[in-house]
Scaffold this active site. Structure first.
Site, short mmCIF file in Angstrom:
data_model
loop_
_atom_site.label_atom_id
_atom_site.label_comp_id
_atom_site.label_asym_id
_atom_site.label_seq_id
_atom_site.Cartn_x
_atom_site.Cartn_y
_atom_site.Cartn_z
N ASN A 172 0.86 -1.19 0.00
CA ASN A 172 0.00 0.00 0.00
C ASN A 172 0.89 1.23 0.00
O ASN A 172 2.11 1.11 -0.11
CB ASN A 172 -0.92 -0.04 1.21
CG ASN A 172 -1.94 -1.15 1.10
OD1 ASN A 172 -2.55 -1.33 0.06
ND2 ASN A 172 -2.08 -1.93 2.15
N THR A 173 0.25 2.38 0.17
CA THR A 173 0.98 3.64 0.18
C THR A 173 2.25 3.57 1.03
O THR A 173 2.20 3.20 2.19
CB THR A 173 0.08 4.76 0.74
OG1 THR A 173 -1.19 4.64 0.16
CG2 THR A 173 0.68 6.12 0.44
N GLN A 174 3.37 3.90 0.42
CA GLN A 174 4.63 3.94 1.17
C GLN A 174 5.10 5.36 1.43
O GLN A 174 5.94 5.60 2.28
CB GLN A 174 5.73 3.21 0.37
CG GLN A 174 5.39 1.76 0.10
CD GLN A 174 5.35 0.94 1.37
OE1 GLN A 174 6.34 0.85 2.10
NE2 GLN A 174 4.20 0.34 1.66
N GLU A 175 4.61 6.28 0.67
CA GLU A 175 4.98 7.69 0.87
C GLU A 175 3.90 8.57 0.25
O GLU A 175 3.20 8.13 -0.68
CB GLU A 175 6.32 7.98 0.20
CG GLU A 175 6.30 7.63 -1.28
CD GLU A 175 7.64 7.87 -1.96
OE1 GLU A 175 8.49 8.54 -1.37
OE2 GLU A 175 7.81 7.39 -3.09
#
Lengths: 258, 283, 273
Positions: free
Chosen positions: B44-47
């Site tokens: 999922n979103t890492q940054e």
């Protein structure tokens, strides 16, 4: 009634030999003696009015709203089994919520009505459910302007300039036909709707009722579905009561002349 | 003795068994066994991608004031200059959001949905600022527990259920705290010291969140302090913009959202002394 | 003999558009003992008559606490009421968890209504056989709602359900306009008086009467000996018009049974009718 005793009317989703679905027709009967609903399509929006029969004087006036909000821009009003109208409204809310989350825009009313029509129709196809015992009037304003529809227990729906359901529908219809629709403004339609509800109530004067009205107007409510403000409601009621009395006087005079 | 230098210092096969290369090559391994491990690995979103910088807020005698600039940065690029990060919920609640802008938009839509749902029933009991804060906290915390966070820090401000000014922070971890003066992001380093100094001058102990000693702050003073903070933020935060919005919610005057404000009375005199600033090398 | 073919399930309309199974469910309410609900501008009150199956048996619970600001009184099938109250408790907790606010009463009863409606439109489940009076206090003041198995929910100033409740309704209809600005004690007294109208061959005692009152300061439920003062007070009220000894509204002094978890577990275990 010819349907009784034939056995074809005991279950939903069953055709009689002459191709009728009696359970759906009986569902329609649940509407025929219910409080009158009126919907009017105007040039700048839609107006709803409901004849709420007061079953007890212990009820809190102004509460127990029967007109339901579906989305910011859509309202629903139904004659018949009131709990069924809540069921249908919840479904419509779900539909418009899904549409919003998918397309990030308000649901177009014809699309909504089509979906809801399908849902109502589905309740005529299976013997594990019963049809909706309501005629529901759905209206609102979307990017194409005002819309007004009425869905029947069979799932059939039509678009209307002026729609009426419930006990007083015949009187209401003939009154609606006299109006110049949809060239009327919402503000004027409020008064007409109130008058029509009062007129439609004539037949059961022994019963108390409360007038409930809501509207969706581009000019008055910024395209949102809202209950009519107290002062306008009061004004419409007063006018309706006056014209009601006038009519009675006219009748009296006619009688005397005769 | 193993004479292969490659193996020196590594776990010995005769003791630990042969190294399982499928671990190092897990990606290929799981590709080959897609039917069994189709979900692996899932990311999922890492940054955050497009980001908004600080939101600041402070309480005053009968309300709150909050500010955020209009920039959406794409890395160090000033990509969008018209992002409104102060979201009005109703005339008693505003949500100021920093962090990922697409997640900001998701939160905006969640709030819209909540607004529509709360108009279904004829209830006439509006959500207050503390209700909205609790709701967003739950959203952020549950997303964090799904390892799929909404990459934001936000400040909810307005009037709470107790009919008192309300200001509270919550972030992508679900962490929440309240204070008479709050900031998100870089503002925690640049604006908070200024805000705290202001509180101190007013004789306010900002560690006491439940005390009502923000009451001797006048709206005008609070606004002045917030403007000062926005100026310092624009001076020192490289991901900021000189165009911003301010929202004031007070018991007396309700909500007022002012857009497209500009930072005023700046002096960039010092800039000429900074090596590498501006066009061309000066020294 | 005439046989009604249209009354064996909830998915069949009669030729006149009626749903007999639902109507029969409404009859089940009348089998239960009476419950009274009424409200003023500041408080809402429940008064209910408890029954016991036999002299040595316990009285069956009539008033159930939902949250610190909501209580229900039931008439009809007690187990059905327990299912509904359980549902309502969960919803109240959910509202507290998600929004940190007491659930608005209108919202709570709408949830009940929608739940009950489902059982009137699909085959395989029966309608609930219980009527409820729901009282609560929220941001818009005190409320009293009547819930019916048909899925109908209506807001009342005062109402009575259950066996012989017509007498109470008549009393309430005559008097409800004076409830508006009454004190807590008077309001309870009126409720007790209304309940008396449903009696036949029985007397109100501390063991067969339950009282609940909800206002800004929260919900109080009175059972057993704590009911006693209200029963006595009522006679005093009758004689002297209004009790003048104490015009205080400090019901706390009476040391009410605040429903605790202990009581809650009672609710779960009791299913005598």
């Amino acid at each position: 009634m010819t349907s009784i005793g034939t056995g074809y009317d005991l279950s939903n989703s069953v055709f009689s030999p002459d191709g009728r679905n009696f359970q759906v027709e009986y569902a329609g009967k649940a509407v025929e003696n219910a409080g009158t609903s009126v919907g009017i399509k105007c040039k700048d929006g839609v107006v709803f009015a409901f004849e709420k029969i007061i079953s007890s004087k212990l009820l809190v006036p102004g509460k127990n709203k029967k007109i339901l909000s579906i989305d910011k821009h859509v309202g629903l009003i139904a004659s018949g089994l009131i709990p069924d109208s809540r069921h249908l409204a919840n479904r419509a809310r779900q539909e418009s919520k899904n549409y919003r989350s998918f397309y990030k825009s308000p649901i177009p009313i014809p699309y909504l009505v089509d979906r809801i029509g399908n849902y109502v129709q589905a309740h005529t196809c299976y013997n594990s459910v019963r049809p909706f015992g309501i005629m529901s009037i759905i209206g609102g304003v979307d990017e194409d302007g005002p819309h007004l529809y009425m869905i029947e227990p069979s799932g059939v729906y039509w678009g209307y300039l002026g729609a009426a359901a419930g006990k007083g529908r015949q009187i209401a219809k003939s009154e609606l036909e006299k109006l110049d629709l949809p060239n009327i403004s919402c503000r004027d339609a409020l008064k007409e709707a109130a008058r029509i509800i009062y007129l439609a109530h004539e037949d059961q004067k022994d019963k108390e009722f409360e007038l409930e009205m809501s509207w969706i107007s581009l000019t008055e409510t910024n395209g949102r579905h809202q209950f009519v403000p107290e002062d306008l409601l009061k004004q419409a009621k007063l006018l309706a009561e006056e014209s009601d009395e006038e009519e009675e006087e006219d009748e009296d005079e006619e009688m005397q002349e005769n | 003795m193993d004479h292969d230098p490659f193996r020196w210092g590594r776990p010995r096969d005769d003791i630990y068994g042969k190294y399982d290369y499928s671990i190092a090559n897990s990606e290929h391994y799981f590709q080959e066994h897609k039917d069994k491990y189709s979900e692996f690995p899932r990311m999922n979103t890492q940054e955050p991608i497009v980001t908004g910088t600080s939101v600041i807020g402070i309480k005053f005698e009968d309300g709150i004031i909050m500010a955020a600039d209009n920039l959406g940065s794409y890395g160090s690029l000033s990509r969008f200059t018209d992002i409104e990060r102060l979201i009005e919920f109703n005339d008693k609640t505003v949500v100021g959001i920093s962090g990922d802008i697409s997640d900001l938009q998701k939160i905006e839509r969640l709030l819209e949905e909540l607004k529509i749902e709360s108009s279904y029933d004829d209830v006439n009991i509006e959500f207050q600022a503390d209700n909205i804060h609790k709701y967003l906290r739950n959203v952020l915390y549950s997303r964090r527990n799904k390892m799929d966070p909404l990459w934001n820090s936000l400040i909810v401000g307005g009037i709470g259920s107790d009919n008192e000014p309300f200001l509270k922070y919550v972030d992508l971890l679900g962490v929440e705290y309240a204070s008479p003066a709050l900031s998100t992001g870089f503002g925690n380093y640049l604006a908070i010291p200024i805000l705290r100094k202001f509180l101190e001058e007013k004789g306010i102990d900002e560690t006491k969140t439940d005390s009502d000693n923000f009451r001797n702050i006048k709206e005008e003073e609070a606004r002045k302090c917030v403007l000062e903070c926005m100026k310092v933020l624009f001076y020192r935060d490289a991901r900021s913009l000189n165009k911003f919005s301010i929202v004031t919610i007070s018991k007396k005057n309700g909500i007022k959202l002012e857009k497209n404000l500009k930072i005023e009375d700046m002096s960039w005199e010092f800039a000429k002394d900074i090596k590498g600033y501006g066009n061309g090398q000066r020294y | 003999m005439f046989r009604n073919n249209y009354d064996s399930d909830t998915v069949t309309f009669s030729p006149t558009g009626r749903l007999f199974q639902v109507e029969y469910a409404l009859e089940a309410i009348k089998q239960g003992s009476a419950s009274i609900g009424l409200r003023s501008d500041t408080h809402a009150v429940l008064v209910a008559l408890k029954r016991n199956a036999e002299d040595l048996g316990s009285y069956h619970k009539k008033i159930i606490k939902i949250d610190n600001h909501i209580a229900i009184a039931l008439s009809g099938l007690a187990p059905d009421a327990r299912v509904l109250s359980n549902y309502l408790r969960n919803k109240a907790m959910e509202e507290k968890l998600v929004y940190n606010r007491p659930i608005p009463i209108q919202l709570a009863v709408n949830l009940l209504a929608d739940k009950a409606q489902q059982n009137t439109q699909s085959y395989g489940s029966r309608p609930y056989g219980v009527g409820l009076l729901v009282v609560g206090y929220d941001g818009s003041g005190p409320h009293l709602f009547e819930f019916q198995p048909s899925g109908q929910v209506l807001e009342f100033y005062a109402n009575a359900i259950g066996a012989r409740s017509q007498g109470a309704r008549t009393y309430l209809e005559r008097n409800f306009s004076s409830f508006k600005s009454t004190t807590e004690r008077e309001l309870i007294a009126k409720g007790v008086e209304a309940l008396r109208q449903t009696l036949k061959d029985t007397e109100l005692t501390s063991s067969n009467t339950s009282i609940a009152i909800v206002g800004k300061s929260g919900l109080k439920i009175f059972e057993n000996e704590d009911v006693e003062p209200f029963l006595k007070q009522e006679t005093a009220l009758d004689l002297a018009g209004i009790d003048e000894n104490s015009n205080s509204t400090d019901i706390e002094e009476r040391n009410p049974v605040e429903q605790t978890q202990v009581n809650d577990t009672n609710v779960e275990t009791m299913d005598t009718d």
